[in-house]
Scaffold this active site. Structure first.
Site, PDB file in Angstrom:
ATOM      1  N   GLU A  11      -9.586 -11.162  -7.456  1.00 49.19           N
ATOM      2  CA  GLU A  11      -8.682 -10.016  -7.262  1.00 49.19           C
ATOM      3  C   GLU A  11      -7.479 -10.094  -8.206  1.00 49.19           C
ATOM      4  O   GLU A  11      -7.008  -9.075  -8.698  1.00 49.19           O
ATOM      5  CB  GLU A  11      -8.239  -9.939  -5.796  1.00 49.19           C
ATOM      6  CG  GLU A  11      -9.395  -9.577  -4.866  1.00 49.19           C
ATOM      7  CD  GLU A  11      -8.977  -9.434  -3.405  1.00 49.19           C
ATOM      8  OE1 GLU A  11      -7.801  -9.685  -3.079  1.00 49.19           O
ATOM      9  OE2 GLU A  11      -9.836  -9.054  -2.597  1.00 49.19           O
ATOM     10  N   ARG A  17       2.414  -6.131   9.270  1.00 51.40           N
ATOM     11  CA  ARG A  17       1.637  -5.012   9.812  1.00 51.40           C
ATOM     12  C   ARG A  17       2.145  -4.584  11.189  1.00 51.40           C
ATOM     13  O   ARG A  17       2.143  -3.398  11.511  1.00 51.40           O
ATOM     14  CB  ARG A  17       0.154  -5.376   9.826  1.00 51.40           C
ATOM     15  CG  ARG A  17      -0.438  -5.302   8.405  1.00 51.40           C
ATOM     16  CD  ARG A  17      -1.722  -6.043   8.317  1.00 51.40           C
ATOM     17  NE  ARG A  17      -2.470  -5.767   7.087  1.00 51.40           N
ATOM     18  CZ  ARG A  17      -3.497  -6.505   6.693  1.00 51.40           C
ATOM     19  NH1 ARG A  17      -3.888  -7.541   7.409  1.00 51.40           N
ATOM     20  NH2 ARG A  17      -4.133  -6.200   5.578  1.00 51.40           N
ATOM     21  N   ASN A  41      -2.118   0.283   6.542  1.00 54.70           N
ATOM     22  CA  ASN A  41      -1.609  -0.949   7.165  1.00 54.70           C
ATOM     23  C   ASN A  41      -0.694  -1.738   6.223  1.00 54.70           C
ATOM     24  O   ASN A  41      -0.567  -2.954   6.333  1.00 54.70           O
ATOM     25  CB  ASN A  41      -2.759  -1.801   7.720  1.00 54.70           C
ATOM     26  CG  ASN A  41      -3.697  -2.308   6.638  1.00 54.70           C
ATOM     27  OD1 ASN A  41      -3.568  -1.929   5.473  1.00 54.70           O
ATOM     28  ND2 ASN A  41      -4.630  -3.171   7.008  1.00 54.70           N
ATOM     29  N   HIS A  62      -2.228  -5.462   1.618  1.00 58.35           N
ATOM     30  CA  HIS A  62      -3.528  -6.126   1.480  1.00 58.35           C
ATOM     31  C   HIS A  62      -3.277  -7.534   0.975  1.00 58.35           C
ATOM     32  O   HIS A  62      -2.376  -7.755   0.165  1.00 58.35           O
ATOM     33  CB  HIS A  62      -4.416  -5.388   0.465  1.00 58.35           C
ATOM     34  CG  HIS A  62      -5.595  -6.228   0.014  1.00 58.35           C
ATOM     35  ND1 HIS A  62      -6.761  -6.303   0.736  1.00 58.35           N
ATOM     36  CD2 HIS A  62      -5.747  -7.067  -1.040  1.00 58.35           C
ATOM     37  CE1 HIS A  62      -7.596  -7.152   0.115  1.00 58.35           C
ATOM     38  NE2 HIS A  62      -7.004  -7.617  -0.965  1.00 58.35           N
ATOM     39  N   LYS A 120       0.815  -1.223   0.000  1.00 55.48           N
ATOM     40  CA  LYS A 120       0.000   0.000   0.000  1.00 55.48           C
ATOM     41  C   LYS A 120       0.855   1.282   0.000  1.00 55.48           C
ATOM     42  O   LYS A 120       2.061   1.236   0.252  1.00 55.48           O
ATOM     43  CB  LYS A 120      -0.928  -0.029   1.221  1.00 55.48           C
ATOM     44  CG  LYS A 120      -1.960  -1.168   1.166  1.00 55.48           C
ATOM     45  CD  LYS A 120      -2.982  -1.038   2.281  1.00 55.48           C
ATOM     46  CE  LYS A 120      -4.012  -2.155   2.220  1.00 55.48           C
ATOM     47  NZ  LYS A 120      -5.076  -1.979   3.243  1.00 55.48           N
ATOM     48  N   TYR A 170     -12.439  -2.262  -3.874  1.00 59.21           N
ATOM     49  CA  TYR A 170     -12.952  -2.389  -2.500  1.00 59.21           C
ATOM     50  C   TYR A 170     -14.482  -2.319  -2.449  1.00 59.21           C
ATOM     51  O   TYR A 170     -15.038  -2.007  -1.390  1.00 59.21           O
ATOM     52  CB  TYR A 170     -12.339  -1.313  -1.614  1.00 59.21           C
ATOM     53  CG  TYR A 170     -10.932  -1.640  -1.128  1.00 59.21           C
ATOM     54  CD1 TYR A 170     -10.693  -2.762  -0.332  1.00 59.21           C
ATOM     55  CD2 TYR A 170      -9.852  -0.824  -1.435  1.00 59.21           C
ATOM     56  CE1 TYR A 170      -9.419  -3.065   0.125  1.00 59.21           C
ATOM     57  CE2 TYR A 170      -8.567  -1.123  -0.970  1.00 59.21           C
ATOM     58  CZ  TYR A 170      -8.367  -2.240  -0.193  1.00 59.21           C
ATOM     59  OH  TYR A 170      -7.101  -2.541   0.275  1.00 59.21           O
TER      60      TYR A 170
HETATM   61  P1  CMP Z   1      -7.462  -4.552   3.616  1.00 61.64           P
HETATM   62  O1  CMP Z   1      -6.964  -5.922   3.914  1.00 61.64           O
HETATM   63  O2  CMP Z   1      -6.856  -3.864   2.445  1.00 61.64           O
HETATM   64  O3  CMP Z   1      -9.056  -4.597   3.421  1.00 61.64           O
HETATM   65  C1  CMP Z   1      -9.877  -3.479   3.667  1.00 61.64           C
HETATM   66  C2  CMP Z   1      -9.140  -2.351   4.313  1.00 61.64           C
HETATM   67  O4  CMP Z   1      -9.926  -1.376   4.950  1.00 61.64           O
HETATM   68  C3  CMP Z   1      -8.280  -2.899   5.430  1.00 61.64           C
HETATM   69  O5  CMP Z   1      -7.208  -3.645   4.919  1.00 61.64           O
HETATM   70  C4  CMP Z   1      -7.887  -1.637   6.161  1.00 61.64           C
HETATM   71  O6  CMP Z   1      -6.731  -1.035   5.647  1.00 61.64           O
HETATM   72  C5  CMP Z   1      -9.072  -0.696   5.870  1.00 61.64           C
HETATM   73  N1  CMP Z   1      -9.788  -0.308   7.077  1.00 61.64           N
HETATM   74  C6  CMP Z   1      -9.874   0.936   7.547  1.00 61.64           C
HETATM   75  N2  CMP Z   1     -10.598   0.967   8.660  1.00 61.64           N
HETATM   76  C7  CMP Z   1     -10.979  -0.297   8.931  1.00 61.64           C
HETATM   77  C8  CMP Z   1     -11.755  -0.897   9.958  1.00 61.64           C
HETATM   78  N3  CMP Z   1     -12.289  -0.210  10.955  1.00 61.64           N
HETATM   79  N4  CMP Z   1     -11.939  -2.244   9.897  1.00 61.64           N
HETATM   80  C9  CMP Z   1     -11.408  -2.973   8.876  1.00 61.64           C
HETATM   81  N5  CMP Z   1     -10.675  -2.435   7.867  1.00 61.64           N
HETATM   82  C10 CMP Z   1     -10.457  -1.114   7.906  1.00 61.64           C
END
Ligand code: CMP
Length: 140
Positions: free
Chosen positions: A128, A104, A114, A117, A11, A51
Site C-alpha cells: 500500500e 473511528r 469511517n 484507513h 478519508k 481496494y
Molecule cells: P477500510 O479499512 O478502508 O477497508 C475497507 C473499507 O470498506 C472499510 O474500511 C470500510 O470503510 C468499508 N466498508 C463498507 N462497508 C463495509 C462492511 N460491511 N464491512 C467492512 N468494511 C466495509
C-alpha cells in the site's frame, strides 16, 4: 519491538470536516511519526485498484464512490509496531463497535465513512505504501 511503516488514509468524510490535524495529532501523540504525506483526489481507477481485494464484496462500488467524493490524505506512519498500533488508534472498522478514544469512535460517520484507513498487515503495508509513495517522498 520492530520499527515498522504502515499506510494511513484520512478519508473524505474527515477532510470535509477539517479533521486532518486532529487525526494527525492522535498518531503523533501515540508515538507514530508521519514520514510521508500527500493530499490527493483519487481517481475512480485508483480507488478501485487500491481496494481491489474487496472487489467481490457488496460494498465495493459504494466504497469506491465514497473514496473519490472528496480529497483524501495519504500518509506513511513509522514507529514501533506501527501496523498494529495504527489499527489500535483507529479502532474497529465499524464505529459502533470501536473502543472509546479511538479515531473511528470519535470521528467516523458510518462503517463506510469511517474517517481513516490503515494497512492490516506488514506485507499489505509495504504494497500500500508503494501504491502511493516513491522512496523520495518518504522522509524519515
Ligand atoms: P477500510 O479499512 O478502508 O477497508 C475497507 C473499507 O470498506 C472499510 O474500511 C470500510 O470503510 C468499508 N466498508 C463498507 N462497508 C463495509 C462492511 N460491511 N464491512 C467492512 N468494511 C466495509
Amino acid at each position: 519491538m520492530a520499527i515498522e511503516r504502515t499506510l494511513s488514509i484520512i478519508k473524505p468524510d474527515a477532510t470535509r470536516r477539517n479533521l486532518t490535524g486532529k487525526i494527525n495529532a492522535r498518531f503523533e501523540d501515540a508515538g507514530l511519526r508521519i514520514i510521508g504525506q500527500r493530499r490527493v483526489r483519487l481517481s475512480r481507477e485508483q480507488a478501485e485498484a487500491f481496494y481491489a481485494v474487496h472487489r467481490a464484496r457488496p460494498f465495493f462500488n459504494d466504497l469506491c464512490s465514497f473514496m473519490v467524493s472528496g480529497p483524501v490524505v495519504v500518509q506513511v506512519l513509522e514507529g514501533e509496531n506501527a501496523v498494529a498500533k495504527n489499527r489500535e488508534i483507529m479502532g474497529a472498522t465499524d464505529p459502533a463497535k470501536a473502543a472509546p478514544g479511538t479515531i473511528r469512535k470519535d470521528f467516523a460517520e458510518s462503517i463506510e465513512a469511517n474517517s481513516a484507513h490503515g494497512s492490516d498487515s506488514l506485507d499489505n503495508a509495504k504494497q500500500e505504501i508503494a501504491f502511493f509513495f516513491s522512496g523520495l517522498d518518504i522522509v524519515p
